[in-house]
Design an enzyme around this catalytic site. Structure first.
Site, PDB file in Angstrom:
ATOM      1  N   ASP A 159       0.803  -1.222   0.000  1.00 32.53           N
ATOM      2  CA  ASP A 159       0.000   0.000   0.000  1.00 32.53           C
ATOM      3  C   ASP A 159       0.839   1.277   0.000  1.00 32.53           C
ATOM      4  OD1 ASP A 159      -3.027  -0.695   1.976  1.00 32.53           O
ATOM      5  OD2 ASP A 159      -2.232  -1.612   0.166  1.00 32.53           O
ATOM      6  N   ASP A 160       0.146   2.353  -0.337  1.00 30.99           N
ATOM      7  CA  ASP A 160       0.592   3.748  -0.148  1.00 30.99           C
ATOM      8  C   ASP A 160       1.694   4.213  -1.093  1.00 30.99           C
ATOM      9  OD1 ASP A 160      -1.238   3.726   1.869  1.00 30.99           O
ATOM     10  OD2 ASP A 160       0.201   3.887   3.512  1.00 30.99           O
ATOM     11  N   HIS A 209      -5.989   3.057  -4.264  1.00 34.13           N
ATOM     12  CA  HIS A 209      -5.994   3.281  -2.812  1.00 34.13           C
ATOM     13  C   HIS A 209      -6.388   4.723  -2.472  1.00 34.13           C
ATOM     14  CE1 HIS A 209      -5.335   2.034   1.215  1.00 34.13           C
ATOM     15  NE2 HIS A 209      -4.134   2.548   1.399  1.00 34.13           N
ATOM     16  N   HIS A 213      -5.693   9.238   0.611  1.00 33.88           N
ATOM     17  CA  HIS A 213      -5.796   8.436   1.839  1.00 33.88           C
ATOM     18  C   HIS A 213      -6.576   9.133   2.958  1.00 33.88           C
ATOM     19  CE1 HIS A 213      -4.407   5.520   4.900  1.00 33.88           C
ATOM     20  NE2 HIS A 213      -4.030   4.759   3.875  1.00 33.88           N
ATOM     21  N   HIS A 306       3.652  -2.366   3.125  1.00 34.18           N
ATOM     22  CA  HIS A 306       3.685  -1.006   2.574  1.00 34.18           C
ATOM     23  C   HIS A 306       4.994  -0.709   1.858  1.00 34.18           C
ATOM     24  CE1 HIS A 306       0.489  -0.848   5.586  1.00 34.18           C
ATOM     25  NE2 HIS A 306       0.024   0.235   4.970  1.00 34.18           N
TER      26      HIS A 306
END
Length: 338
Positions: A159-160, A209, A213, A306
């Site tokens: 993620d991210d 995603h 965020h 991540h």
């Protein structure tokens, strides 16, 4: 000279006539009950009820029970109570549509009735409320948390990103022939298009995603959630070039709801969850990350890690241990359900 005197029996008749003439003059001056100039209780009795529970007098002014003095009240109290009626907005400024039912168009309307009988006043807030109020938090029912093939497989997800650590993650995955899914922030994909293109070129897959965020996701309005999910998908696709498939989307913090699940589905994406979260984003230590995965992974599981969002040195170091361990345990690498 002797003046003539009126006999006593005729004096009552003359006095009675004088009294009758005085009463008639008084009635002419004040007006008879029911006439346009009548006042007091006779006027209130002949008035028609208004929509607010008050009465509209023959002169067109609005009165209510609150504007009348209470029996026994002093004059100052009565004047203070009657003030709202005496200073109400002139009826000439009111629109005919605000007149209460039964009042002729253009006739004076009760200032109290206009607040309760206008058809547009209560409907305006109801029309705008859904857009302004926060979204509902009904739980999602279709979040995917399993590999596509099942059996002794694992789906690695990151993620991210893309971020500074994405290249190192890709290098490690290449060493073990592992495939992974990258859930990217829209602004990061926009800033690092070369990393997005490398992810696709090496056989990995993309996941939306959101743009930046937001947390908690469910507290965003419907329009904000649509923008976060839809705009991120567009940004990732543009960074990737060509016609890439963005198969999934993942809510920040796993904050999936029935509402945002539907938004993702309308954009052609499935909601992607996970089964193992080693909390590498919090940098708990390399061994803590490794132990968490080893203890909680089950066949067909989805691991969350991540490659962006901060310093990912611990994640890269943990991945160096986890990849050979997974191979030794007989796991093969797969993508999530789609």
């Amino acid at each position: 000279m002797v003046k003539s005197r009126i006999p006593n029996p005729r004096r009552p008749l003359l006095l009675g006539a004088a009294a009758l003439l005085g009463t008639s003059a008084l009635l002419v001056a004040c007006g008879a009950p029911g006439s346009p100039t009548a006042a007091g209780d006779a006027a209130h009795r002949s008035a028609s009820p208004s929509a607010s529970g008050g009465t509209t007098g023959a002169s067109g002014g609005s009165t209510t029970g609150a504007a009348r003095p209470t029996p026994g009240a002093d004059e100052s109290s009565a004047a203070a109570t009657a003030t709202p009626t005496a200073t109400s907005t002139p009826t000439s400024t009111r629109t005919p549509s605000a007149s209460p039912a039964g009042t002729p168009t253009g006739a004076p309307a009760s200032p109290f009735a206009s607040a309760t009988t206008s058809p547009t006043a209560p409907s305006a807030p109801a029309a705008s409320a859904p857009a302004a109020s926060p979204s509902t938090h009904a739980p999602a029912t279709g979040v995917l948390r399993h590999t596509a093939s099942g059996g002794r497989t694992v789906a690695l997800t990151f993620d991210d990103g893309p971020g500074p650590a994405t290249g190192q993650v890709l290098d490690l995955l290449a060493q073990y022939g592992a495939k992974a899914t990258f859930c990217e922030i829209g602004t990061n994909a926009q800033a690092r298009p070369a990393a997005v293109q490398r992810i696709l070129a090496e056989g990995h897959r993309l996941c939306d995603h959101t743009v930046d965020h937001p947390q908690p996701m469910h507290a965003q309005t419907h329009e904000q959630q649509v923008a976060e999910i839809g705009d991120a998908k567009a940004m990732i696709e543009k960074a990737a070039g060509g016609d890439p498939a963005v198969t999934w989307w993942r809510a920040p913090g796993g904050d999936f709801t029935a509402e945002n699940e539907r938004i993702g589905a309308d954009l052609g994406m499935k909601s992607l969850g996970w089964t193992v979260d080693p909390r590498d984003w919090a940098r708990p230590g390399v061994q803590a990350i490794v132990s968490n995965v080893q203890q909680n992974l089950r066949p067909g599981g989805v691991v969350l890690m991540h490659d962006g969002g901060g310093d990912r040195t611990q994640t890269v170091a943990a991945l160096k241990q986890l990849l050979p361990w997974l191979v030794a345990q007989g796991y093969t690498f797969d993508f999530p359900q789609s």
